[in-house]
Design an enzyme around this catalytic site. Sequence first.
Site, PDB file in Angstrom:
ATOM      1  N   LEU A 109       0.823  -1.219   0.000  1.00  0.00           N
ATOM      2  CA  LEU A 109       0.000   0.000   0.000  1.00  0.00           C
ATOM      3  C   LEU A 109       0.854   1.266   0.000  1.00  0.00           C
ATOM      4  O   LEU A 109       0.388   2.332  -0.380  1.00  0.00           O
ATOM      5  CB  LEU A 109      -0.913   0.011   1.238  1.00  0.00           C
ATOM      6  CG  LEU A 109      -1.953  -1.095   1.309  1.00  0.00           C
ATOM      7  CD1 LEU A 109      -2.705  -1.027   2.640  1.00  0.00           C
ATOM      8  CD2 LEU A 109      -2.933  -0.991   0.148  1.00  0.00           C
ATOM      9  N   GLY A 110       2.062   1.171   0.457  1.00  0.00           N
ATOM     10  CA  GLY A 110       2.925   2.343   0.503  1.00  0.00           C
ATOM     11  C   GLY A 110       4.099   2.087   1.407  1.00  0.00           C
ATOM     12  O   GLY A 110       4.228   1.018   2.016  1.00  0.00           O
ATOM     13  N   GLY A 160       8.000   4.070   3.198  1.00  0.00           N
ATOM     14  CA  GLY A 160       8.922   5.178   3.332  1.00  0.00           C
ATOM     15  C   GLY A 160       9.677   5.062   4.629  1.00  0.00           C
ATOM     16  O   GLY A 160       9.206   4.433   5.585  1.00  0.00           O
ATOM     17  N   GLY A 161      10.856   5.649   4.680  1.00  0.00           N
ATOM     18  CA  GLY A 161      11.637   5.605   5.910  1.00  0.00           C
ATOM     19  C   GLY A 161      12.113   4.193   6.182  1.00  0.00           C
ATOM     20  O   GLY A 161      12.771   3.566   5.359  1.00  0.00           O
ATOM     21  N   PHE A 162      11.741   3.670   7.349  1.00  0.00           N
ATOM     22  CA  PHE A 162      12.231   2.365   7.778  1.00  0.00           C
ATOM     23  C   PHE A 162      11.228   1.243   7.563  1.00  0.00           C
ATOM     24  O   PHE A 162      11.476   0.111   7.970  1.00  0.00           O
ATOM     25  CB  PHE A 162      12.608   2.401   9.263  1.00  0.00           C
ATOM     26  CG  PHE A 162      13.745   3.324   9.582  1.00  0.00           C
ATOM     27  CD1 PHE A 162      14.727   3.583   8.640  1.00  0.00           C
ATOM     28  CD2 PHE A 162      13.825   3.938  10.818  1.00  0.00           C
ATOM     29  CE1 PHE A 162      15.788   4.428   8.928  1.00  0.00           C
ATOM     30  CE2 PHE A 162      14.882   4.779  11.131  1.00  0.00           C
ATOM     31  CZ  PHE A 162      15.868   5.031  10.177  1.00  0.00           C
ATOM     32  N   GLY A 163      10.057   1.532   6.984  1.00  0.00           N
ATOM     33  CA  GLY A 163       9.054   0.487   6.894  1.00  0.00           C
ATOM     34  C   GLY A 163       8.167   0.576   5.678  1.00  0.00           C
ATOM     35  O   GLY A 163       8.297   1.472   4.834  1.00  0.00           O
ATOM     36  N   THR A 185       3.869  -0.613   4.259  1.00  0.00           N
ATOM     37  CA  THR A 185       2.506  -0.984   4.637  1.00  0.00           C
ATOM     38  C   THR A 185       1.947  -1.911   3.565  1.00  0.00           C
ATOM     39  O   THR A 185       2.097  -1.647   2.355  1.00  0.00           O
ATOM     40  CB  THR A 185       1.616   0.266   4.764  1.00  0.00           C
ATOM     41  OG1 THR A 185       2.224   1.180   5.675  1.00  0.00           O
ATOM     42  CG2 THR A 185       0.247  -0.087   5.277  1.00  0.00           C
ATOM     43  N   ASP A 211       1.154  14.863  13.516  1.00  0.00           N
ATOM     44  CA  ASP A 211       1.341  14.837  12.054  1.00  0.00           C
ATOM     45  C   ASP A 211       0.003  14.849  11.325  1.00  0.00           C
ATOM     46  O   ASP A 211      -0.246  14.041  10.427  1.00  0.00           O
ATOM     47  CB  ASP A 211       2.159  13.610  11.645  1.00  0.00           C
ATOM     48  CG  ASP A 211       2.755  13.760  10.233  1.00  0.00           C
ATOM     49  OD1 ASP A 211       2.854  14.909   9.755  1.00  0.00           O
ATOM     50  OD2 ASP A 211       3.119  12.741   9.631  1.00  0.00           O
TER      51      ASP A 211
END
Length: 694
Positions: A42-43, A45-48, A50, A164
Amino acid sequence: MSYCLNPKCPNPADSSNSQREICRHCGTELVIKGRYRIIRPLGGGGFGKTFEVSEQGTPKVLKVLYKNHPKAIELFKQEAIVLSRLQHPGIPKVEEDGYFTFQPRTFKEPLHCLIMEKINGLNLEDWLKERNNKALSEEEVLECFKQLVEILDKVHQQQFFHRDIKPLNIMRRPNGQLVLIDFGAAREVTGTYLAKVGQGQNITGIVSPGYTPPEQVNGKAVPQSDFYALGRTLVFLVTGKPPTAFPENPRTGKLVWREHAPQISPELADIIDYMMAPFPGNRPQNAQMILQCLAEIDPNTPVKPQSGFTKRRHSGGIGSSSGNTGNSLNKDWARQNATVEKIKRASRRRKLKKLLKTGGSLLLAGLVITQVFGFWRYGDFPANPLHVLVSLPSSRFLEKNIRGKEKSVNAIALLPIAKGAKLGEDLNFAIATGSTIQLWNPRAYRMLYEFDKAHTLPIRALVVSADGKRLFSGSSDKNIRIWNLEKRNRFLTIAAHAGAVNALAISRNGEILASGSSDKTIRLWLLPRGQRLLTIAGHAGAVNTLIISPDNQRLVSGSSDKTIKIWDLNTGRLVRTLSGHKAGVLSVAISPDGKTLASGSSDSTIFLWQFTTGKQQSILTGHYSPVRALAFSPDGKLLATGGDTIKLWDLKTGKKIETLIGHSQPISSLVFSTDNKTLLSGSLDGSVKIWRVP
């Protein structure tokens, strides 16, 4: 078909192996813990990343943390804790066992995993694109606004804040329900956290350009930071453009966006700007304050009682009430005076009988003289002869006497000195006489102007803005009215309370108007438009009197519940409760230096308090009826108190200087002139008297 979660897999999209349920290309499990089959990404970024997963045919979302970075793990666990505690349709559901670690056979380190409810729909950014970036109408944005505030209320009640909020992190279900997602940056409000912020220490920053408030950019986020980001998100929804598309006022720091949202009302725009105040202390301090503001626009907005803020707003902008209404305060005054008046009448009868024995002719002459003198000096006819004889020593201080239009004068407000006039040269003032407002210049002994039938019921309070351009009146008809003194017309009517408006106070900067009512509440209004900021509930009886401290930081209220309460004017939070009076508090005043607070009560006493600490300093006695009026002289040397008579006290010594007798009914208001030389008194006898200060 399954999908491989191994980021090093050469072909993760073609990985199914129905026999072994492992990836045919890299050997990584395709079913996590034997329960969750990975369907598609699903998407990330960074360290992980989904993924969408299936649990026995039920779609869910799996968040996977790939690197064992300590801070990333801390934030990941934090999200799991937050979501497992919160049960709300606007927050993704996570079961208690939703967080776990899992080590695939092809990985050297375990993966941190989180299973949560899958939200069907689009995020607000994609949803707006689907609408061709068409801005939301007022009705649509109000619905979104209320939903998001209620979600934040739930989050903040659990001592967390999101950090956020932006359109990408808000999903919209097909039925219109909004869901706040991505709690990876959420933070718990602990004593340690608040101590770090208070000491100026930086906290790990989460920054989303255009949506993150200034204090969070600097590593000092607070719960009110969420309100700023929500305000910026609403700007995106009502303009169809991101906040970065608009400039900021270089002087105030406010976003300049309103002209791009002509479809929404100024009242709604005011609330959004309130949310986006550059300094967090100037924003709403909790979600209930925002809902109170929204209730002004939409009466169906749900509001819960919380920490000094009331619920309820019925049609017509009037809150609920279980307190006294109408002329209740006058009735209280009448009851409180009944015993004293009976004693006075009995005393008068005894003295009159004694006088009659001295001879009829002498009595007749005395009656004629006292009637003439009483009418000439005090405007009192028919005058009580004994009252005239007792008041003779005070007559040397009386300079002028003015009769109001109706039977009582309930309030006086001194108007600022006209531009170019010398100090003491001008003494214009406004009086509330029944339901009429009159403007007077006693030097010329003439009435300047009159607002006839300014309210439908008697006026109970008057205040004037510092610039002298606006006059504010509060009435038993439950309304506040704002009058333009330059154009001599009514500027605005505010449906203010569910009971009589007994008291008004205005901040020195002219931005905040406070009102106190028989409905037991205090309300704060943003000027000049009269938008309600918040409602403060904390008194158990009618609010009879109000004053704002000289530094605009504190609001003081006195009530029939026998207490004085001091509130933070910016947040509405209770700072201190002062007790000691044996009956209701009818008047309060603060010395010009802000150090001394005076309170007058139905118990006929005046208490002096140290304002900053609430420590009781002394008690002044000598009145025989309720003390309804108090005034400090501008130089801070004298205190004037009004009950059955007017008494002047030396604040340095605490001793009484003079007693002024001349009114035939209780004193309702006292005001010193700015040059300290003149005292104005209003009374329920319908007159205003102007005294030379001894």
